[in-house]
Design a protein around this motif. Structure first.
Motif, PDB file in Angstrom:
ATOM      1  N   UNK A 114       0.890  -1.145   0.064  1.00 15.06           N
ATOM      2  CA  UNK A 114      -0.099  -0.012   0.066  1.00 15.06           C
ATOM      3  C   UNK A 114       0.901   1.127   0.024  1.00 15.06           C
ATOM      4  N   UNK A 115       2.027   1.024   0.788  1.00 14.15           N
ATOM      5  CA  UNK A 115       2.999   2.240   0.732  1.00 14.15           C
ATOM      6  C   UNK A 115       3.533   2.527  -0.831  1.00 14.15           C
ATOM      7  N   UNK A 116       3.867   1.529  -1.102  1.00 18.38           N
ATOM      8  CA  UNK A 116       4.599   1.654  -2.500  1.00 18.38           C
ATOM      9  C   UNK A 116       3.557   2.207  -3.412  1.00 18.38           C
ATOM     10  N   UNK A 117       2.374   1.780  -3.465  1.00 21.71           N
ATOM     11  CA  UNK A 117       1.196   2.285  -4.489  1.00 21.71           C
ATOM     12  C   UNK A 117       0.984   3.862  -4.102  1.00 21.71           C
ATOM     13  N   UNK A 118       1.084   4.153  -2.858  1.00 20.96           N
ATOM     14  CA  UNK A 118       1.102   5.618  -2.301  1.00 20.96           C
ATOM     15  C   UNK A 118       1.929   6.518  -3.019  1.00 20.96           C
ATOM     16  N   UNK A 119       3.241   5.925  -2.892  1.00 21.45           N
ATOM     17  CA  UNK A 119       4.518   6.735  -3.578  1.00 21.45           C
ATOM     18  C   UNK A 119       4.363   6.874  -5.136  1.00 21.45           C
ATOM     19  N   UNK A 120       3.842   5.799  -5.777  1.00 20.12           N
ATOM     20  CA  UNK A 120       3.733   5.842  -7.165  1.00 20.12           C
ATOM     21  C   UNK A 120       2.671   7.030  -7.489  1.00 20.12           C
ATOM     22  N   UNK A 121       1.624   6.933  -6.736  1.00 18.53           N
ATOM     23  CA  UNK A 121       0.430   7.642  -7.275  1.00 18.53           C
ATOM     24  C   UNK A 121       0.610   9.251  -6.792  1.00 18.53           C
ATOM     25  N   UNK A 122       1.520   9.399  -5.608  1.00 17.63           N
ATOM     26  CA  UNK A 122       1.883  10.755  -5.207  1.00 17.63           C
ATOM     27  C   UNK A 122       2.782  11.505  -6.635  1.00 17.63           C
ATOM     28  N   UNK A 123       3.516  10.494  -7.060  1.00 17.11           N
ATOM     29  CA  UNK A 123       4.376  11.236  -8.027  1.00 17.11           C
ATOM     30  C   UNK A 123       3.612  11.640  -9.543  1.00 17.11           C
ATOM     31  N   UNK A 124       2.590  10.810  -9.780  1.00 17.11           N
ATOM     32  CA  UNK A 124       1.705  11.119 -10.716  1.00 17.11           C
ATOM     33  C   UNK A 124       0.813  12.185 -10.512  1.00 17.11           C
ATOM     34  N   UNK A 125       0.409  12.355  -9.225  1.00 19.44           N
ATOM     35  CA  UNK A 125      -0.333  13.662  -8.616  1.00 19.44           C
ATOM     36  C   UNK A 125       0.299  14.789  -9.118  1.00 19.44           C
ATOM     37  N   UNK A 126       1.698  14.764  -8.624  1.00 19.86           N
ATOM     38  CA  UNK A 126       2.568  16.040  -8.996  1.00 19.86           C
ATOM     39  C   UNK A 126       2.612  16.482 -10.367  1.00 19.86           C
ATOM     40  N   UNK A 127       2.662  15.355 -11.238  1.00 20.17           N
ATOM     41  CA  UNK A 127       2.675  15.538 -12.761  1.00 20.17           C
ATOM     42  C   UNK A 127       1.465  16.451 -13.187  1.00 20.17           C
ATOM     43  N   UNK A 128       0.540  16.230 -12.475  1.00 17.55           N
ATOM     44  CA  UNK A 128      -0.743  16.718 -13.208  1.00 17.55           C
ATOM     45  C   UNK A 128      -0.934  18.256 -12.429  1.00 17.55           C
ATOM     46  N   UNK A 129      -0.323  18.377 -11.376  1.00 19.23           N
ATOM     47  CA  UNK A 129      -0.099  19.576 -10.772  1.00 19.23           C
ATOM     48  C   UNK A 129       0.456  20.431 -11.321  1.00 19.23           C
ATOM     49  N   UNK A 130       1.849  19.969 -11.982  1.00 22.28           N
ATOM     50  CA  UNK A 130       2.472  21.101 -12.948  1.00 22.28           C
ATOM     51  C   UNK A 130       1.679  21.242 -14.239  1.00 22.28           C
ATOM     52  N   UNK A 131       1.050  20.180 -14.907  1.00 24.23           N
ATOM     53  CA  UNK A 131       0.319  20.525 -15.865  1.00 24.23           C
ATOM     54  C   UNK A 131      -0.629  21.900 -15.677  1.00 24.23           C
ATOM     55  N   UNK A 132      -1.316  21.689 -14.544  1.00 27.60           N
ATOM     56  CA  UNK A 132      -2.328  23.077 -14.195  1.00 27.60           C
ATOM     57  C   UNK A 132      -1.477  24.141 -13.742  1.00 27.60           C
ATOM     58  N   UNK A 133      -0.424  23.807 -13.244  1.00 28.47           N
ATOM     59  CA  UNK A 133       0.282  25.061 -12.976  1.00 28.47           C
ATOM     60  C   UNK A 133       0.688  26.115 -14.139  1.00 28.47           C
ATOM     61  N   UNK A 134       1.350  25.211 -15.185  1.00 27.01           N
ATOM     62  CA  UNK A 134       1.518  25.866 -16.197  1.00 27.01           C
ATOM     63  C   UNK A 134       0.490  26.478 -17.253  1.00 27.01           C
ATOM     64  N   UNK A 135      -0.702  25.755 -16.953  1.00 31.28           N
ATOM     65  CA  UNK A 135      -2.007  26.270 -17.752  1.00 31.28           C
ATOM     66  C   UNK A 135      -2.356  27.518 -17.191  1.00 31.28           C
ATOM     67  N   UNK A 136      -2.225  27.487 -15.790  1.00 35.38           N
ATOM     68  CA  UNK A 136      -2.633  28.996 -15.144  1.00 35.38           C
ATOM     69  C   UNK A 136      -1.744  30.028 -15.640  1.00 35.38           C
ATOM     70  N   UNK A 137      -0.407  29.453 -15.844  1.00 36.01           N
ATOM     71  CA  UNK A 137       0.533  30.663 -16.183  1.00 36.01           C
ATOM     72  C   UNK A 137       0.427  30.925 -17.785  1.00 36.01           C
TER      73      UNK A 137
END
Ligand code: HEM
Ligand code: HEM
Ligand SMILES: [Fe+2]
Lengths: 141, 452
Positions: B12-35
């Motif tokens: 479960x912890x390993x899955x968490x880490x993987x999904x956290x990385x993915x979450x951050x990728x989408x955060x960047x996509x939105x950050x750039x879109x807002x910019x």
């Protein structure tokens, strides 16, 4: 000093007490307050279809309505009175995606009926009594 | 670790880490879109990115909570997990549902209801999955030799997470009613039952890390979760001010939600006091850092920044602006993301037998991610206050204001980069631990804080 047992009673007692009040107020809101404030009697099938389309296309993933959603595109609670129905119809299927100021909306492919459903939904939302939201900007001339 | 079934937590912890990385990728996509650089618009429009970002967040946190429960409950109940195969099935099905949901979002298979975007058929699978999980945890508790308050608070939190998910699955034609019940899920989760999970995990960590007497810690645990519900249940009203609810919510929601920070302050004082009372010999310094930072940063993000916009007179202008995003980031980070990172930092050495307690990577990860997130919060905050002033007070058009805010999203992206470096270092340390090993069984005494 407080004992563990007293602490437990505080926790259980408080939780049950406030949960009961909350449930009672919720029932009142759902049966009286919300239907009145949202003019539930004006919620036609067309409006319901519009709401379905709003959800189906995740419009809330960019816009807010009643202040809820994402912060990428304008608040739409009062869009019906701000822009009017023709403007709304134009925006939806705009070739290349509506975006007069650079930031682009998704280009949809709604039928004429669907566009009317969405307009009807906005018209209904526009009439809601939201305790003063959105406020008139105090410094606007 | 004491029981070999505890190591199921690792997956479960390993899955968490993987999904956290993915979450951050989408955060960047939105950050750039807002910019102003919405370059992926044709493939991943903003609504896909935001939905994926938020749901990945919820799924990785829940995965972390489940892992935590699989680790903590056998230990507290003093018995092996009821069924390891059941836990494995539950893990695999949980991961599959998560992956299908994320792929589905990209194909616009969703319900556009903020935070509850997972489509109905998948909701049922989630519910089934959670029943499997809860059955396993409850049966472990029942067969266990011991029964602790910590374990029960954690378990009750998880049971109520499941129950409160249900009102979000009903369809309403009235969007205001829909929203009303959606908050039963979202608000009563993060400002209610998730705090039980938080309280339970924090107590467990404090008992282990400080060696303070369990009775003392658990007494304060009751007081804190008592304060949570005393304020948080009626505090739901802060979402009913301007969404069609009757006007008594302005008063009730205002008063009670303004009291919510008290519960978070309680967590802070609780953790810091126990740390000061306890002995300071526990070698796992990183776990201690994360435990204390959870207790402190949650107060800043949820308590202070929540209070900043919870009064009706303020919320009238800030409602649904980037001010909300500012608060959402630090609150989720401080209270729940840090919590999961804390239990992972504590349990990984015990599951694998590798004592990566005080590494340079680990320390850097801690500071960079926290500093990065604080700077992100500041960037959202400046953008948010700017937006409120220009759009809501001066009355400029939304899009005119959005263009003025581009520069703040540049700052956001810089801060997010610092944050991401921290997270990557954390994950490198996570991977360096390797897999759980049975050789680690029974080693915990060698590095447990002794009551002193
Ligand atoms: C590199 C890191 C990150 C970046 C660049 C980022 C960026 C963003 C952006 C631009 C939004 C959308 C705001 C809007 O609706 O317009 C957002 C939403 C959100 N993010 Fe992040 N994010 C990051 C990491 C995180 C983390 C680690 C968490 C949780 C701990 C998080 C939690 C959220 C939440 C809860 C929302 C919804 C906020 C709301 O609608 O009020 N994000 N994020
Ligand atoms: C760890 C606990 C908390 C988390 C994770 C959290 C997270 C969030 C998120 C993600 C939102 C955006 C929701 C949406 O618009 O869909 C939100 C909204 C809000 N939160 Fe919190 N929150 C927490 C605690 C608090 C506390 C303790 C307070 C009050 C003191 C508070 C006050 C508010 C208010 C007033 C809003 C509505 C903002 C608006 O009108 O747009 N929150 N919170
Ligand atoms: Fe809330």
């Amino acid at each position: 000093m407080l004992s563990k047992r007293q602490a437990k009673i505080f926790f259980l007692g408080g939780t049950i007490f406030f949960a009961v009040i909350f449930l009672a107020l919720s029932v009142d809101s759902l049966l009286n307050g919300i239907p009145k404030n949202t003019n539930a009697h004006l919620l036609t099938e067309q409006v319901a279809r519009g709401k379905y389309l709003w959800e189906r296309n995740n419009c809330m993933g960019c816009h807010t309505i009643m202040g809820e959603g994402a912060y990428y595109a304008p608040e739409l609670t009062r869009v019906y009175s701000r822009r009017g129905p023709d403007y709304i119809r134009t925006v939806l299927n705009f070739e290349g995606g509506w975006g007069p100021r650079g930031r682009k909306m998704v280009q949809y492919n709604f039928s004429d009926n669907e566009k009317e459903d969405i307009v009807a939904f906005f018209e209904w939302v526009n009439k809601m009594d939201l305790n003063g939201f959105p406020a008139d900007p105090p410094l606007k001339q | 670790m004491k029981f070999k079934s505890q190591k199921i937590a690792y997956y479960f912890f390993a899955l968490s880490m993987l999904l956290l990385i993915l979450q951050i990728v989408y955060g960047f996509i939105m950050g750039f879109a807002h910019m102003g650089y919405d370059v992926l618009h044709d493939f991943i429009p903003f609504n896909v990115a935001v939905t994926t970002h938020k749901n990945l967040l919820v799924v990785w946190l829940l995965s972390g909570f489940m892992g935590a429960a699989y680790y903590i409950i056998p230990d507290e109940a003093d018995t092996e997990l009821y069924s390891v195969p059941l836990a494995l099935i539950q893990f695999v099905s949980f991961a599959i549902v998560g992956v299908v949901a994320v792929i589905g979002f990209h194909m616009h298979w969703w319900e556009g209801r903020k935070f509850l975007e997972i489509p109905r058929p998948l909701d049922w699978l989630v519910a089934l999955n959670v029943i499997l999980f809860l059955a396993n945890i409850l049966l472990t508790q029942i067969k266990g030799k011991k029964s602790s308050t910590t374990a029960w608070v954690l378990t009750m939190g998880l049971v109520f997470i499941a129950l409160l998910y249900l009102p979000g699955m009903i369809y309403f034609e009235n969007i205001s009613v829909d929203s009303f019940l959606r908050w039963w899920v979202v608000h009563l989760w993060v400002e209610g039952v998730w705090e039980l999970v938080m309280g339970g995990i924090l107590s467990y960590l404090l008992i282990k890390l400080t060696g303070v007497d369990r009775e003392v810690i658990e007494k304060w645990l009751y007081v804190i979760v008592g304060l949570t519900f005393l304020s948080g249940i009626l505090g739901t009203g802060h979402h009913y001010y301007y969404t069609g609810g009757p006007n008594y919510w302005l008063m009730i929601g205002g008063i009670f939600s303004a009291l919510e920070p008290v519960a978070f302050l309680g967590m802070t004082i609780f953790a810091v006091q126990m740390y000061r009372k306890g002995n300071k010999n526990h070698p796992n310094k990183l776990a201690l850092f994360w435990t204390l930072s959870t207790a402190i940063v949650s107060f800043l993000g949820a308590g202070v920044l929540g209070l900043a916009h919870t009064l009706p007179a303020v919320n009238l202008y800030t409602h649904g602006t980037l001010v909300t995003a500012m608060h959402g980031h630090l609150a989720f980070w401080g209270a729940y993301a840090s919590l999961v990172l804390a239990i992972i930092s504590y349990s990984m050495p015990l599951m694998t037998g590798r004592k990566l307690f005080d590494t340079r990577n680990g320390n850097l990860a801690f500071w960079l991610s926290n500093i990065g997130m604080l700077c992100m919060t500041a960037a959202f905050g400046v953008a948010g206050v700017g937006q409120v002033y220009l759009e809501r007070i001066v009355g400029l058009d939304f899009m005119v204001v959005a263009q003025e805010l581009h520069v703040h999203f540049f700052v956001l992206i810089l801060s997010a980069t610092v944050f991401t470096v921290g997270i990557l270092l954390y994950i490198i340390d996570f991977m360096k631990h390797g897999l759980p090993s049975e050789e680690a069984l029974g080693t915990e005494e060698s590095f447990e804080a002794v009551a002193g």
